[in-house]
Design a protein around this motif. Structure first.
Motif, PDB file in Angstrom:
ATOM      1  N   ASN A   1       0.861  -1.183   0.000  1.00 49.22           N
ATOM      2  CA  ASN A   1       0.000   0.000   0.000  1.00 49.22           C
ATOM      3  C   ASN A   1       0.899   1.235   0.000  1.00 49.22           C
ATOM      4  OD1 ASN A   1      -1.701   2.166   0.507  1.00 49.22           O
ATOM      5  ND2 ASN A   1      -2.982   1.002   1.914  1.00 49.22           N
ATOM      6  N   LEU A   2       0.840   1.997  -1.080  1.00 49.64           N
ATOM      7  CA  LEU A   2       1.652   3.209  -1.217  1.00 49.64           C
ATOM      8  C   LEU A   2       0.894   4.467  -0.835  1.00 49.64           C
ATOM      9  CD1 LEU A   2       3.319   2.425  -4.660  1.00 49.64           C
ATOM     10  CD2 LEU A   2       4.299   2.109  -2.378  1.00 49.64           C
ATOM     11  N   GLY A   3      -0.386   4.341  -0.499  1.00 47.62           N
ATOM     12  CA  GLY A   3      -1.207   5.509  -0.228  1.00 47.62           C
ATOM     13  C   GLY A   3      -1.652   6.157  -1.525  1.00 47.62           C
ATOM     14  N   THR A   4      -2.352   7.265  -1.411  1.00 49.68           N
ATOM     15  CA  THR A   4      -2.918   7.909  -2.599  1.00 49.68           C
ATOM     16  C   THR A   4      -2.090   9.094  -3.107  1.00 49.68           C
ATOM     17  OG1 THR A   4      -4.330   9.273  -1.196  1.00 49.68           O
ATOM     18  CG2 THR A   4      -5.271   7.206  -2.040  1.00 49.68           C
TER      19      THR A   4
ATOM     20  N   VAL B   1       8.526   6.861  -6.433  1.00 45.83           N
ATOM     21  CA  VAL B   1       8.557   5.679  -5.572  1.00 45.83           C
ATOM     22  C   VAL B   1       9.889   4.976  -5.824  1.00 45.83           C
ATOM     23  CG1 VAL B   1       7.478   3.460  -5.086  1.00 45.83           C
ATOM     24  CG2 VAL B   1       6.056   5.445  -5.646  1.00 45.83           C
TER      25      VAL B   1
ATOM     26  N   SER C   1       9.314   2.256  -1.233  1.00 46.55           N
ATOM     27  CA  SER C   1       8.952   3.451  -0.474  1.00 46.55           C
ATOM     28  C   SER C   1       7.634   4.026  -0.948  1.00 46.55           C
ATOM     29  CB  SER C   1      10.027   4.522  -0.641  1.00 46.55           C
ATOM     30  OG  SER C   1       9.980   5.072  -1.959  1.00 46.55           O
ATOM     31  N   CYS C   2       7.011   4.796  -0.086  1.00 54.30           N
ATOM     32  CA  CYS C   2       5.847   5.589  -0.482  1.00 54.30           C
ATOM     33  C   CYS C   2       6.322   6.779  -1.297  1.00 54.30           C
ATOM     34  CB  CYS C   2       5.088   6.064   0.754  1.00 54.30           C
ATOM     35  SG  CYS C   2       4.294   4.712   1.643  1.00 54.30           S
TER      36      CYS C   2
ATOM     37  N   ALA D   1      -3.584   3.142  -4.925  1.00 55.16           N
ATOM     38  CA  ALA D   1      -2.780   2.959  -3.714  1.00 55.16           C
ATOM     39  C   ALA D   1      -1.882   1.727  -3.728  1.00 55.16           C
ATOM     40  CB  ALA D   1      -3.697   2.891  -2.494  1.00 55.16           C
ATOM     41  N   THR D   2      -2.236   0.694  -4.480  1.00 55.71           N
ATOM     42  CA  THR D   2      -1.542  -0.582  -4.354  1.00 55.71           C
ATOM     43  C   THR D   2      -0.584  -0.854  -5.502  1.00 55.71           C
ATOM     44  OG1 THR D   2      -3.442  -1.486  -3.178  1.00 55.71           O
ATOM     45  CG2 THR D   2      -1.869  -3.061  -4.036  1.00 55.71           C
TER      46      THR D   2
ATOM     47  N   LYS E   1       4.845   7.679  -9.647  1.00 53.85           N
ATOM     48  CA  LYS E   1       3.444   7.334  -9.357  1.00 53.85           C
ATOM     49  C   LYS E   1       2.618   8.588  -9.636  1.00 53.85           C
ATOM     50  CE  LYS E   1       0.542   5.693  -5.529  1.00 53.85           C
ATOM     51  NZ  LYS E   1      -0.356   6.828  -5.381  1.00 53.85           N
TER      52      LYS E   1
END
Length: 102
Positions: free
Chosen positions: A3-6, A11, A99-100, A79-80, A74
């Motif tokens: 899960n990288l968040g929105t 990345v 990483s995010c 998110a994924t 990204k």
């Protein structure tokens, strides 16, 4: 799956295949956005060729060093992401981190 968040941005994949060759891919939004190729010690090329041939796959040249980083941008709020690790030789070990966005 990671899960990288929105958030959007760069990345980073950090990886280390140690010595036995492994390949790291990152998939995002249905696309392969990172492909490190097989990373490891070049002395294991014949061993990798044999392992790939046993699986009906073509030879791939080992890239050194076995560790490194790779990035992708990204640019959507999806998110994924998915990390796929290919490790066709027995007794392998590896580490990876995604990483995010920054």
């Amino acid at each position: 799956n990671i899960n990288l968040g929105t958030a959007t941005g760069v990345v980073t994949l950090d990886f280390d295949a140690y010595g036995i060759p492994d390949k790291f891919e990152v998939w995002f939004d249905g696309n392969r956005v990172i492909d490190t190729g097989y990373r490891g010690d070049a002395i294991r090329q014949t061993e990798l060729d044999t392992a790939l041939a046993e699986r009906g796959l073509p030879s791939e040249t080992i890239i050194t060093p076995p560790n490194g980083t790779a990035t992708f941008n990204k640019n959507t709020t999806t998110a994924t992401a998915q990390i796929r690790v290919y490790a066709p030789i027995a007794d392998t070990g590896w580490i990876t981190e995604l990483s995010c966005p920054v």
